[in-house]
Design an enzyme around this catalytic site. Structure first.
Site, mmCIF file in Angstrom:
data_model
loop_
_atom_site.group_PDB
_atom_site.id
_atom_site.type_symbol
_atom_site.label_atom_id
_atom_site.label_comp_id
_atom_site.label_asym_id
_atom_site.label_seq_id
_atom_site.Cartn_x
_atom_site.Cartn_y
_atom_site.Cartn_z
ATOM 1 C CB CYS A 83 -0.975 -0.065 1.157
ATOM 2 S SG CYS A 83 -2.475 0.847 0.819
ATOM 3 C CG HIS A 174 -3.192 -3.173 4.196
ATOM 4 N ND1 HIS A 174 -2.296 -2.523 5.012
ATOM 5 C CD2 HIS A 174 -3.777 -2.214 3.447
ATOM 6 C CE1 HIS A 174 -2.331 -1.232 4.768
ATOM 7 N NE2 HIS A 174 -3.233 -1.014 3.827
ATOM 8 C CD GLU A 176 -0.336 -5.410 6.265
ATOM 9 O OE1 GLU A 176 -0.094 -5.997 5.184
ATOM 10 O OE2 GLU A 176 -0.767 -4.243 6.325
HETATM 11 N N1 GLN Z 1 -3.680 6.372 1.120
HETATM 12 C C1 GLN Z 1 -2.348 6.080 1.591
HETATM 13 C C2 GLN Z 1 -1.294 6.887 0.830
HETATM 14 O O1 GLN Z 1 -1.620 7.492 -0.132
HETATM 15 C C3 GLN Z 1 -2.056 4.596 1.491
HETATM 16 C C4 GLN Z 1 -3.040 3.812 2.313
HETATM 17 C C5 GLN Z 1 -2.490 2.614 2.972
HETATM 18 O O2 GLN Z 1 -1.270 2.401 3.060
HETATM 19 N N2 GLN Z 1 -3.386 1.818 3.532
HETATM 20 O O3 GLN Z 1 -0.161 6.909 1.200
#
Ligand code: GLN
Length: 204
Positions: A83, A174, A176
């Site tokens: 992410c 995610h 994890e």
């Molecule tokens: N929206 C976050 C970003 O732009 C990422 C979201 C996340 O890691 N769950 O950095």
């Protein structure tokens, strides 16, 4: 090394859900440690860049001259971004544009799913054996383009959600946060130098 069978995998622990990654790595057979300073990179074989808020992580990294040390490390050793970690690794970041390590040949768009469906759980087949995989998306980025050296291992709506470019892995979800340890297991194998596709890359 006291136990050569277990790779030492650091988790960047500035912000975000690094503790869940450390637990997942232990369950997948690695020895995790939390990384907060550039000097700590010397003691690990591989690194996870967790989810969280990429802008916040970037600010911290830039203040402490951590960015350059991290880039050096990630260019040479196995690294897994999830992410926000994927956003940090990307070649190009959109919505809005921001600085990144530029080590994964992908273009990502941040918060790409909009407010209505900003978080969701999907089940989908992936290139990993063992049936459908749960993917938890939280304000997720979308991988809009991948370069020729990037393998897509899973998709959502036709866009890659799990990719690999050599030693570099990234997920827009995610892993994890799900009980399934196949994704972390795949990274632990990558960090251990194992043959990840002994019988060839499966078709999706
Ligand atoms: N929206 C976050 C970003 O732009 C990422 C979201 C996340 O890691 N769950 O950095």
């Amino acid at each position: 090394m006291t136990n050569p069978g277990k790779p030492r995998i650091g988790v960047l622990a500035i912000q975000g859900d690094y503790a869940a990654h450390a637990l997942a790595l232990t369950e997948a057979g690695a020895r995790p440690s939390e990384i907060r300073k550039p000097e700590e990179l010397a003691a690990i074989d591989a690194l996870v860049l967790p989810g969280g808020e990429s802008t916040t992580m970037l600010k911290f990294l830039e203040k402490r001259h951590f960015f350059e040390a991290l880039r050096e490390f990630c260019a040479r050793k196995p690294v897994f971004g999830t992410c926000a970690g994927t956003i940090l690794l990307a070649r190009e970041v959109r919505n809005p544009a921001q600085r990144s390590l530029g080590l994964l040949d992908v273009v990502v768009e941040r918060n790409a799913y909009g407010r209505q469906i900003d978080s969701s759980i999907e089940m989908a087949e992936t290139a990993l054996p063992g049936g459908p995989l749960e993917m938890v998306f939280i304000r997720a980025p979308r991988i809009m383009e991948i370069g020729p050296g990037v393998e897509a291992l899973a998709f959502r709506d036709g866009y890659p959600t799990l990719v690999r470019q050599g030693n570099t892995m990234a997920a827009t979800f995610h892993p994890e946060l799900s009980p399934d340890r196949r994704v972390h297991g795949f990274f632990v194998d990558l960090a251990s130098g194992a043959d990840l596709y002994p019988s060839g890359l499966p078709d999706l």
